[in-house]
Design a protein around this motif. Sequence first.
Motif, PDB file in Angstrom:
ATOM      1  N   GLU A 143     112.243  58.166  64.417  1.00  0.00           N
ATOM      2  CA  GLU A 143     110.942  57.518  64.225  1.00  0.00           C
ATOM      3  C   GLU A 143     110.469  56.897  65.530  1.00  0.00           C
ATOM      4  O   GLU A 143     111.221  56.233  66.235  1.00  0.00           O
ATOM      5  N   ALA A 144     109.192  57.111  65.845  1.00  0.00           N
ATOM      6  CA  ALA A 144     108.610  56.555  67.063  1.00  0.00           C
ATOM      7  C   ALA A 144     107.947  55.218  66.769  1.00  0.00           C
ATOM      8  O   ALA A 144     107.227  55.074  65.773  1.00  0.00           O
ATOM      9  N   VAL A 145     108.192  54.249  67.626  1.00  0.00           N
ATOM     10  CA  VAL A 145     107.531  52.943  67.542  1.00  0.00           C
ATOM     11  C   VAL A 145     107.070  52.574  68.946  1.00  0.00           C
ATOM     12  O   VAL A 145     107.519  53.157  69.947  1.00  0.00           O
ATOM     13  N   TYR A 146     106.183  51.588  69.030  1.00  0.00           N
ATOM     14  CA  TYR A 146     105.532  51.271  70.294  1.00  0.00           C
ATOM     15  C   TYR A 146     105.395  49.754  70.438  1.00  0.00           C
ATOM     16  O   TYR A 146     105.416  49.011  69.453  1.00  0.00           O
ATOM     17  N   ALA A 147     105.221  49.322  71.676  1.00  0.00           N
ATOM     18  CA  ALA A 147     104.999  47.900  71.931  1.00  0.00           C
ATOM     19  C   ALA A 147     104.227  47.728  73.234  1.00  0.00           C
ATOM     20  O   ALA A 147     104.407  48.498  74.178  1.00  0.00           O
ATOM     21  N   THR A 148     103.349  46.726  73.258  1.00  0.00           N
ATOM     22  CA  THR A 148     102.695  46.329  74.503  1.00  0.00           C
ATOM     23  C   THR A 148     103.293  44.999  74.946  1.00  0.00           C
ATOM     24  O   THR A 148     103.607  44.135  74.117  1.00  0.00           O
ATOM     25  N   VAL A 149     103.462  44.864  76.260  1.00  0.00           N
ATOM     26  CA  VAL A 149     104.075  43.664  76.828  1.00  0.00           C
ATOM     27  C   VAL A 149     103.143  43.099  77.883  1.00  0.00           C
ATOM     28  O   VAL A 149     102.657  43.826  78.759  1.00  0.00           O
ATOM     29  N   ASP A 150     102.908  41.806  77.811  1.00  0.00           N
ATOM     30  CA  ASP A 150     102.041  41.138  78.781  1.00  0.00           C
ATOM     31  C   ASP A 150     102.724  41.116  80.148  1.00  0.00           C
ATOM     32  O   ASP A 150     103.849  40.621  80.272  1.00  0.00           O
ATOM     33  N   PRO A 151     102.074  41.673  81.188  1.00  0.00           N
ATOM     34  CA  PRO A 151     102.696  41.651  82.521  1.00  0.00           C
ATOM     35  C   PRO A 151     102.777  40.256  83.124  1.00  0.00           C
ATOM     36  O   PRO A 151     103.472  40.052  84.111  1.00  0.00           O
ATOM     37  N   ALA A 152     102.069  39.309  82.537  1.00  0.00           N
ATOM     38  CA  ALA A 152     102.139  37.918  82.977  1.00  0.00           C
ATOM     39  C   ALA A 152     102.872  37.109  81.908  1.00  0.00           C
ATOM     40  O   ALA A 152     102.288  36.702  80.907  1.00  0.00           O
ATOM     41  N   GLY A 153     104.161  36.929  82.079  1.00  0.00           N
ATOM     42  CA  GLY A 153     104.941  36.145  81.127  1.00  0.00           C
ATOM     43  C   GLY A 153     105.880  36.967  80.277  1.00  0.00           C
ATOM     44  O   GLY A 153     106.897  36.462  79.802  1.00  0.00           O
ATOM     45  N   GLY A 154     105.544  38.228  80.000  1.00  0.00           N
ATOM     46  CA  GLY A 154     106.455  39.107  79.271  1.00  0.00           C
ATOM     47  C   GLY A 154     106.417  38.994  77.766  1.00  0.00           C
ATOM     48  O   GLY A 154     107.329  39.489  77.092  1.00  0.00           O
ATOM     49  N   ALA A 155     105.373  38.400  77.197  1.00  0.00           N
ATOM     50  CA  ALA A 155     105.287  38.311  75.735  1.00  0.00           C
ATOM     51  C   ALA A 155     104.938  39.670  75.138  1.00  0.00           C
ATOM     52  O   ALA A 155     104.144  40.422  75.712  1.00  0.00           O
ATOM     53  N   VAL A 156     105.553  39.981  73.993  1.00  0.00           N
ATOM     54  CA  VAL A 156     105.177  41.188  73.251  1.00  0.00           C
ATOM     55  C   VAL A 156     103.873  40.897  72.519  1.00  0.00           C
ATOM     56  O   VAL A 156     103.798  39.987  71.686  1.00  0.00           O
ATOM     57  N   ALA A 198     115.904  50.338  68.243  1.00  0.00           N
ATOM     58  CA  ALA A 198     115.234  51.441  68.936  1.00  0.00           C
ATOM     59  C   ALA A 198     115.526  51.392  70.431  1.00  0.00           C
ATOM     60  O   ALA A 198     115.863  50.336  70.975  1.00  0.00           O
ATOM     61  N   ARG A 199     115.402  52.549  71.094  1.00  0.00           N
ATOM     62  CA  ARG A 199     115.594  52.646  72.532  1.00  0.00           C
ATOM     63  C   ARG A 199     114.269  53.000  73.200  1.00  0.00           C
ATOM     64  O   ARG A 199     113.514  53.843  72.688  1.00  0.00           O
ATOM     65  N   VAL A 200     113.990  52.371  74.318  1.00  0.00           N
ATOM     66  CA  VAL A 200     112.778  52.695  75.071  1.00  0.00           C
ATOM     67  C   VAL A 200     112.967  54.066  75.722  1.00  0.00           C
ATOM     68  O   VAL A 200     113.955  54.300  76.419  1.00  0.00           O
ATOM     69  N   THR A 201     112.033  54.971  75.477  1.00  0.00           N
ATOM     70  CA  THR A 201     112.090  56.309  76.079  1.00  0.00           C
ATOM     71  C   THR A 201     111.066  56.483  77.195  1.00  0.00           C
ATOM     72  O   THR A 201     111.234  57.338  78.060  1.00  0.00           O
TER      73      THR A 201
END
Length: 346
Positions: free
Chosen positions: A96-109, A71-74
């Motif tokens: 198809e749309a998919v989503y993700a949250t990323v921790d701004p401290a450390g970068g973990a999904v 997938a590509r980030v839009t």
Amino acid sequence: MSRPQWLRLHRYAGLVMALFLLVQAMTGALLLYRGPVERWLDPAGQTSRAQGPAVSAGQAMAAASTAFPDARVTRLFAPDASRATWFAHMARADGEAVYATVDPAGGAVLRAGGLSRFPLEATLQLHYRLLSGRAGMAVIALNGLALLLMAGSGLAYWWPKRNPAKALAIRWTLSPRLVLRQAHRTLGVVAAAFLILLSATGFLLVFPDLVASGGGASPAVVSAAQVDRDLALAQRAFPGAALRDIRIGGDRLTVNFHAPERNARAVHVVPVALAGPRIVSATPAQRNGALWMPLLPIHTGDFLAPVGPPVWLLAALSLAALAISGPLLWWHAAAQRRRAPRKAVA
């Protein structure tokens, strides 16, 4: 028009749109406090653990992409509160749309998946397009017009020649059905001005997207370094402005910066050409003619913050109560009419 005609117009519009109005009311109530509700419902997926070095926008995009390599980030939303996360919208090749949250401290999904993993994003899309694209947006637009019609016709039917306070009184000693009828009337009249404002702004927000031709820009392939480079370039146009989100598509990356000097939802817009790179334009919020920019703070109650959102919450709950009580009153009246001939024969 006569009072009976106003009543019929009010009743038929309400019966046809009651379910949609209920959905709009409940989803709108949730979206007024989206961030806090999201973090309360899903603290593990929506709250930063505050451990690790701060990650850049490009690093957050790259981290989100690892969850869905196909997938590509839009679109990438920056954290909007303490302990909030980056939020990435992504599109697969099949759309198809998919989503993700990323921790701004450390970068973990922290969370990745479809709408079922992100209930407040699903709530937003249900509120705006009924999860059904352009067809859903058309229903939402009709919903706004129907609510305008119902509020106006309800006021026209109720409007007293004298003593409005008496005309709004509820006689609690009457039968439950009559009390419900009077409560429906009084709540509708009291909430009418707010509902007219909500329905008018809602219609005007969805209508431009409904009639717009063509689809969005195709997803683009960009690296984390490109995102950070283009963001730094865009930041020069508005030094000190906080990032709201980045859109990536076609041949450009579009950066939206918060512009609280205009209103709580306004943004400065800076498209950056991916080839080059170079700033295509830099539009301050004060010169942005987009219709949504002055309307969205009204629709969300932010123009009256901090009292606006709680008032709008009460208006949304009032609409939900009206959408339930109206059909219930009609059902009681229809049941009485069906029983009336049998009583006459007896």
